[in-house]
Design an enzyme around this catalytic site. Structure first.
Site, PDB file in Angstrom:
ATOM      1  N   ARG A 237      39.451  30.214  45.249  1.00 20.22           N
ATOM      2  CA  ARG A 237      38.010  30.243  45.569  1.00 20.22           C
ATOM      3  C   ARG A 237      36.954  30.281  44.464  1.00 20.22           C
ATOM      4  NH1 ARG A 237      39.882  28.569  49.670  1.00 20.22           N
ATOM      5  NH2 ARG A 237      39.545  29.222  51.797  1.00 20.22           N
ATOM      6  N   ASP A 261      39.236  22.936  41.517  1.00 15.16           N
ATOM      7  CA  ASP A 261      39.267  22.366  42.627  1.00 15.16           C
ATOM      8  C   ASP A 261      38.115  22.894  43.789  1.00 15.16           C
ATOM      9  OD1 ASP A 261      39.997  20.530  44.933  1.00 15.16           O
ATOM     10  OD2 ASP A 261      40.939  22.076  45.890  1.00 15.16           O
ATOM     11  N   GLU A 266      29.839  25.616  46.324  1.00 13.54           N
ATOM     12  CA  GLU A 266      30.212  24.112  46.750  1.00 13.54           C
ATOM     13  C   GLU A 266      29.796  23.863  48.209  1.00 13.54           C
ATOM     14  OE1 GLU A 266      34.616  25.119  46.763  1.00 13.54           O
ATOM     15  OE2 GLU A 266      34.602  24.427  48.983  1.00 13.54           O
ATOM     16  N   HIS A 298      37.633  20.473  46.645  1.00 12.93           N
ATOM     17  CA  HIS A 298      38.363  21.096  47.427  1.00 12.93           C
ATOM     18  C   HIS A 298      39.384  20.124  48.241  1.00 12.93           C
ATOM     19  CE1 HIS A 298      37.930  25.081  49.511  1.00 12.93           C
ATOM     20  NE2 HIS A 298      39.040  24.847  49.717  1.00 12.93           N
TER      21      HIS A 298
HETATM   22  P1  NAI Z   1      48.417  34.860  49.953  1.00 14.77           P
HETATM   23  O1  NAI Z   1      47.587  35.902  50.809  1.00 14.77           O
HETATM   24  O2  NAI Z   1      49.944  34.364  50.349  1.00 14.77           O
HETATM   25  O3  NAI Z   1      48.517  35.274  48.545  1.00 14.77           O
HETATM   26  C1  NAI Z   1      47.522  35.735  47.922  1.00 14.77           C
HETATM   27  C2  NAI Z   1      47.991  36.764  46.738  1.00 14.77           C
HETATM   28  O4  NAI Z   1      46.887  37.056  45.907  1.00 14.77           O
HETATM   29  C3  NAI Z   1      48.865  37.810  47.501  1.00 14.77           C
HETATM   30  O5  NAI Z   1      50.169  38.120  46.559  1.00 14.77           O
HETATM   31  C4  NAI Z   1      47.837  39.134  46.934  1.00 14.77           C
HETATM   32  O6  NAI Z   1      48.485  40.283  46.807  1.00 14.77           O
HETATM   33  C5  NAI Z   1      47.239  38.479  45.672  1.00 14.77           C
HETATM   34  N1  NAI Z   1      46.196  39.252  45.348  1.00 14.77           N
HETATM   35  C6  NAI Z   1      45.167  40.026  46.030  1.00 14.77           C
HETATM   36  N2  NAI Z   1      44.256  40.496  45.128  1.00 14.77           N
HETATM   37  C7  NAI Z   1      44.634  40.114  43.951  1.00 14.77           C
HETATM   38  C8  NAI Z   1      44.165  40.595  42.694  1.00 14.77           C
HETATM   39  N3  NAI Z   1      42.813  41.288  42.580  1.00 14.77           N
HETATM   40  N4  NAI Z   1      44.498  39.801  41.550  1.00 14.77           N
HETATM   41  C9  NAI Z   1      45.714  39.131  41.632  1.00 14.77           C
HETATM   42  N5  NAI Z   1      46.202  38.698  42.684  1.00 14.77           N
HETATM   43  C10 NAI Z   1      45.779  39.409  43.814  1.00 14.77           C
HETATM   44  O7  NAI Z   1      47.311  33.471  49.965  1.00 14.77           O
HETATM   45  P2  NAI Z   1      47.853  31.918  49.615  1.00 14.77           P
HETATM   46  O8  NAI Z   1      48.234  31.395  50.901  1.00 14.77           O
HETATM   47  O9  NAI Z   1      48.780  31.934  48.535  1.00 14.77           O
HETATM   48  O10 NAI Z   1      46.309  31.557  49.221  1.00 14.77           O
HETATM   49  C11 NAI Z   1      45.881  31.812  47.823  1.00 14.77           C
HETATM   50  C12 NAI Z   1      44.305  31.570  47.965  1.00 14.77           C
HETATM   51  O11 NAI Z   1      44.443  29.975  47.769  1.00 14.77           O
HETATM   52  C13 NAI Z   1      43.721  31.548  49.307  1.00 14.77           C
HETATM   53  O12 NAI Z   1      43.160  32.959  49.346  1.00 14.77           O
HETATM   54  C14 NAI Z   1      42.706  30.610  49.195  1.00 14.77           C
HETATM   55  O13 NAI Z   1      41.488  31.220  48.728  1.00 14.77           O
HETATM   56  C15 NAI Z   1      43.039  29.544  48.525  1.00 14.77           C
HETATM   57  N6  NAI Z   1      43.311  28.402  49.054  1.00 14.77           N
HETATM   58  C16 NAI Z   1      42.773  27.183  48.590  1.00 14.77           C
HETATM   59  C17 NAI Z   1      42.989  25.739  49.247  1.00 14.77           C
HETATM   60  C18 NAI Z   1      42.303  24.756  48.709  1.00 14.77           C
HETATM   61  O14 NAI Z   1      42.451  23.747  49.267  1.00 14.77           O
HETATM   62  N7  NAI Z   1      41.959  24.713  47.387  1.00 14.77           N
HETATM   63  C19 NAI Z   1      43.722  25.997  50.334  1.00 14.77           C
HETATM   64  C20 NAI Z   1      44.150  27.002  50.855  1.00 14.77           C
HETATM   65  C21 NAI Z   1      44.054  28.382  50.443  1.00 14.77           C
END
Ligand code: NAI
Length: 339
Positions: A237, A261, A266, A298
């Site tokens: 994000r 991305d 945005e 994005h």
């Molecule tokens: P997820 O919930 O499976 O993993 C997120 C990880 O981040 C978890 O392991 C969590 O413990 C960790 N985390 C939490 N606080 C943290 C911190 N302070 N420092 C480091 N790690 C921390 O989520 P997923 O599915 O892997 O998605 C990750 C992010 O990708 C989403 O939150 C979303 O913002 C972004 N995303 C972007 C997309 C795009 O098209 N560019 C599409 C889908 C998601």
């Protein structure tokens, strides 16, 4: 159920129509191109559910307007819900549903595409060759093999990126305050502390959610602690990084490659053709002037598989809410708020 679907493009309609027809009892979907905000909220009159994407506005005033119009369900067609005022939804009795996982591969693969593009400069080579310029100057890359990749956030996407980068024979280190040692070890990575990740990584890739703790996690101090000439990729994000600090890091040469991305501001910029308008955001325009910056709008999620999964899960959320009063994947815990 009558559902007002906001911020729609032809590709959304295509996948939603297929998913809706496949559902036992199809819902009555109305597709609006408009982004949901205070003005367009009026369109939701007479609908029990609205379906929103990442740059739709779901703050308290909009939620109050939706609630007044009779809306009861907010079906997000995203995993992230950092744009929803969950305190307001609870107070107004609005149910929120999301798509927790649709294709972590899509985002991970786009992340790696950005790394390869920035490194081997295929975007520049493509344009050059088509103009009859076969010079190699300025296209010099580096071998990925043996480089250290630092993954921030080892959830579904971060673990996939780790797995792919191990395939390039990179060393993978990671930081996550909620580590899953077995899962990371299974793909060949190892956890380190935050400062070690910053100091040791040749490539840093961000995959954490946007929370109060991660907002501007990459700031001037974090950039100063990185290796000189580091490659930084953000497909999580926009606000996880402080864009002003990025510009400073690019100007002083600390950041050698930057792939984004997502962008802090945005909303109102991405997802539409604005090629005939001047860019009003001076910070964003400045970013685009650097030769070593690659921005995509994005699009990391944008694969057939992901769009199909988003539509299927969203329709399933709406159907479950209609029959049981509870969606399949509710967003319930404001305190746990991942993005
Ligand atoms: P997820 O919930 O499976 O993993 C997120 C990880 O981040 C978890 O392991 C969590 O413990 C960790 N985390 C939490 N606080 C943290 C911190 N302070 N420092 C480091 N790690 C921390 O989520 P997923 O599915 O892997 O998605 C990750 C992010 O990708 C989403 O939150 C979303 O913002 C972004 N995303 C972007 C997309 C795009 O098209 N560019 C599409 C889908 C998601």
């Amino acid at each position: 159920m009558k559902v007002a679907v906001f911020s729609t493009h032809p590709f959304d309609r295509h996948f939603f129509d297929i998913a809706n027809q496949a559902a036992g009892r199809p819902h009555d979907l109305t597709f609006f191109e408009a982004r949901l905000d205070m003005q367009s909220a009026a369109l939701a009159a007479g609908y029990r559910a609205i379906c929103a994407f990442v740059n739709d506005r779901l703050d308290r005033p909009v939620l109050e307007a939706l609630s007044e119009k009779g809306v009861r369900l907010l079906a997000l067609r995203s995993a992230g819900f950092n744009h929803v005022d969950l305190k307001a939804t609870q107070e107004l009795g609005l149910t929120v549903a999301r798509v927790p996982a649709y294709s972590p591969d899509a985002i991970a693969e786009h992340t790696v595409a950005m790394m390869l593009t920035l490194n081997r400069k295929t975007h520049k080579a493509y344009a050059r060759v088509r103009e009859g310029n076969f010079a190699l100057d300025g296209l010099l890359g580096f071998d990925l093999r043996g480089r250290t990749v630092g993954i921030v956030g080892t959830g579904k996407i971060g673990l996939n990126v780790a797995r792919i980068m191990r395939g390039f024979d990179c060393e993978v280190i990671a930081y996550d305050p909620y580590p899953d040692g077995a899962a990371l070890a299974a793909v060949g990575g190892a956890y380190v502390g935050w400062n070690t990740l910053l100091a040791r990584s040749d490539i840093i890739s961000l995959h954490c959610p946007l929370t109060p703790q991660t907002r501007h996690m990459i700031d001037a101090a974090a950039i100063a602690a990185m290796k000189k000439d580091v490659m930084l990729i953000n497909t999580s994000r926009g606000a996880v990084v402080d864009t002003r600090a990025l510009v400073a890091g690019l100007k002083n040469g600390r950041i050698g490659y930057l792939g984004l991305d997502v962008y802090e501001e945005e909303e109102g910029l991405f997802f539409n053709d604005r090629s005939d308008q001047p860019i009003q955001d001076d910070l964003f325009a400045r970013l685009l002037t650097f030769p070593n910056v690659l921005v995509t709008g994005h699009q990391a999620f944008f694969t057939k598989e992901a769009l199909s999964a988003i539509a299927d899960t969203t329709i399933a959320n709406i159907s479950a809410f209609e029959s049981t009063g509870k969606p399949l994947h509710p967003v319930e815990e404001p305190s746990a708020a991942p993005s």
